[in-house]
Design an enzyme around this catalytic site. Sequence first.
Site, PDB file in Angstrom:
ATOM      1  N   SER A   1       7.724  -5.383  -7.830  1.00 24.45           N
ATOM      2  CA  SER A   1       8.000  -4.209  -6.993  1.00 24.45           C
ATOM      3  C   SER A   1       6.576  -4.291  -6.502  1.00 24.45           C
ATOM      4  O   SER A   1       5.741  -4.566  -5.653  1.00 24.45           O
ATOM      5  CB  SER A   1       7.043  -3.127  -8.256  1.00 24.45           C
ATOM      6  OG  SER A   1       8.129  -2.715  -9.347  1.00 24.45           O
TER       7      SER A   1
ATOM      8  N   GLN B   1       6.800   5.728  -6.389  1.00 22.49           N
ATOM      9  CA  GLN B   1       7.072   6.206  -7.435  1.00 22.49           C
ATOM     10  C   GLN B   1       6.130   5.484  -8.175  1.00 22.49           C
ATOM     11  O   GLN B   1       5.126   5.236  -7.763  1.00 22.49           O
ATOM     12  CB  GLN B   1       8.396   6.589  -8.089  1.00 22.49           C
ATOM     13  CG  GLN B   1       9.772   7.839  -7.491  1.00 22.49           C
ATOM     14  CD  GLN B   1       9.336   8.602  -7.281  1.00 22.49           C
ATOM     15  OE1 GLN B   1       8.580   9.407  -8.380  1.00 22.49           O
ATOM     16  NE2 GLN B   1       9.246   9.373  -6.333  1.00 22.49           N
ATOM     17  N   VAL B   2       5.946   6.318  -9.670  1.00 18.73           N
ATOM     18  CA  VAL B   2       5.246   5.322 -10.538  1.00 18.73           C
ATOM     19  C   VAL B   2       5.548   4.285 -10.796  1.00 18.73           C
ATOM     20  O   VAL B   2       6.602   3.783 -10.884  1.00 18.73           O
ATOM     21  CB  VAL B   2       4.843   6.478 -11.899  1.00 18.73           C
ATOM     22  CG1 VAL B   2       6.620   6.038 -12.477  1.00 18.73           C
ATOM     23  CG2 VAL B   2       4.045   6.528 -12.309  1.00 18.73           C
TER      24      VAL B   2
ATOM     25  N   CYS C   1       9.819   2.675 -11.129  1.00 23.09           N
ATOM     26  CA  CYS C   1       9.593   3.352  -9.733  1.00 23.09           C
ATOM     27  C   CYS C   1      10.594   4.819  -9.725  1.00 23.09           C
ATOM     28  O   CYS C   1      11.818   4.897  -8.551  1.00 23.09           O
ATOM     29  CB  CYS C   1      10.188   1.584  -8.953  1.00 23.09           C
ATOM     30  SG  CYS C   1       9.001   0.557  -8.964  1.00 23.09           S
TER      31      CYS C   1
ATOM     32  N   LEU D   1       2.287  -6.298  -3.312  1.00 23.16           N
ATOM     33  CA  LEU D   1       3.176  -6.411  -3.957  1.00 23.16           C
ATOM     34  C   LEU D   1       2.837  -6.745  -5.839  1.00 23.16           C
ATOM     35  O   LEU D   1       1.550  -7.430  -5.660  1.00 23.16           O
ATOM     36  CB  LEU D   1       4.471  -7.495  -3.979  1.00 23.16           C
ATOM     37  CG  LEU D   1       3.636  -9.323  -3.753  1.00 23.16           C
ATOM     38  CD1 LEU D   1       3.426  -9.881  -5.015  1.00 23.16           C
ATOM     39  CD2 LEU D   1       4.368 -10.128  -2.867  1.00 23.16           C
ATOM     40  N   ALA D   2       3.299  -6.562  -6.620  1.00 31.95           N
ATOM     41  CA  ALA D   2       3.277  -6.764  -7.805  1.00 31.95           C
ATOM     42  C   ALA D   2       4.630  -7.158  -8.564  1.00 31.95           C
ATOM     43  O   ALA D   2       5.512  -7.237  -8.704  1.00 31.95           O
ATOM     44  CB  ALA D   2       2.887  -5.256  -8.832  1.00 31.95           C
TER      45      ALA D   2
ATOM     46  N   GLY E   1       4.844  -2.141  -3.069  1.00 26.49           N
ATOM     47  CA  GLY E   1       5.048  -0.271  -1.664  1.00 26.49           C
ATOM     48  C   GLY E   1       3.604  -0.605  -0.737  1.00 26.49           C
ATOM     49  O   GLY E   1       3.316  -1.898  -1.057  1.00 26.49           O
TER      50      GLY E   1
END
Length: 223
Positions: free
Chosen positions: A146, A78-79, A177, A160-161, A148
Site C-alpha cells: 500500500s 483510506q485506512v 484502503c 510505502l508499506a 500514500g
Amino acid sequence: MSKTCHHLPLQVRHLGQVSYESTWQAMQQYTNERGPNDPDQIWLLQHPSVFTQGQAGKAEHLIAPGDIPVVKVDRGGQVTYHGPGQLVAYLLLDVKRLGSGVRQLVTLMEEAVVDALKKAGVEAYAKADAPGVYVQIGQEEAKIASLGLRIRRGCSFHGLAFNLDMDLSPFLRINPCGYQGLRMTQLAELAPQVTPEQATQWVLDYLVAGLGYQQIEAYNRLD
C-alpha cells in the site's frame, strides 16, 4: 524521474521497529524545517501494530479495530494496517529539486515493489485506479503493498508499506484502503525462500536508482 547529478548524498536511515506517532511527527518536523540544502532521506523501518486513517478516510472502513490503536494522519488514502514484519519506506524528498511530481513518485514506489517481487519470482502489477501493488492468487486478486504520500512545501513524506512476513489477520478488521473484502497477502506466502532483508535491499536499490542518486550515506537512527 530526474537523473541529474545530485550535489548532496541521499541519506538512508535503517530505524528498526519504531512507534508510528513519533516517526510521523519526526517526518513532519523534517519536512517543515528543511531548507534547499538539506539532504533527501529514505527511512526504512517497521511499526508496532497500528491502523492509520488517511485524510479522506471514512469511519465505516474501520470494522472492528479492537485493541489496535487508530491514528488519523495527513496522507492520502483510506485506512491501512502497519505491524511487525512489514517493510515501511518513507520518502522524504525535495520533489521540486528532483524535478519530479507525486504521480512519478507513486509510480516509482510501485515499480520498486513490482521489481523486488519479480526478483523473487512473483508476478505483480500496479493499477491506475487503486494505488498499490497487487498479485493474482488463483482467481483472486490480492494486495501486497500500500502507499500514500503527502507533499508539503514542495517536499514529500509518508511512502510505502510492503507486506513481507507478518500477521495479516488485523487486515480483516478493516476494509483495506477502503475496499470491502480485499484480500491481503505477503512475500512469505508467495516466495518463502526470499528473506525480508533481501526484499528490503531490492526495494531500496530500485528507489535509489530511480531517484538518480549515486552517493548514499547510511545511518541507524534519526539524529
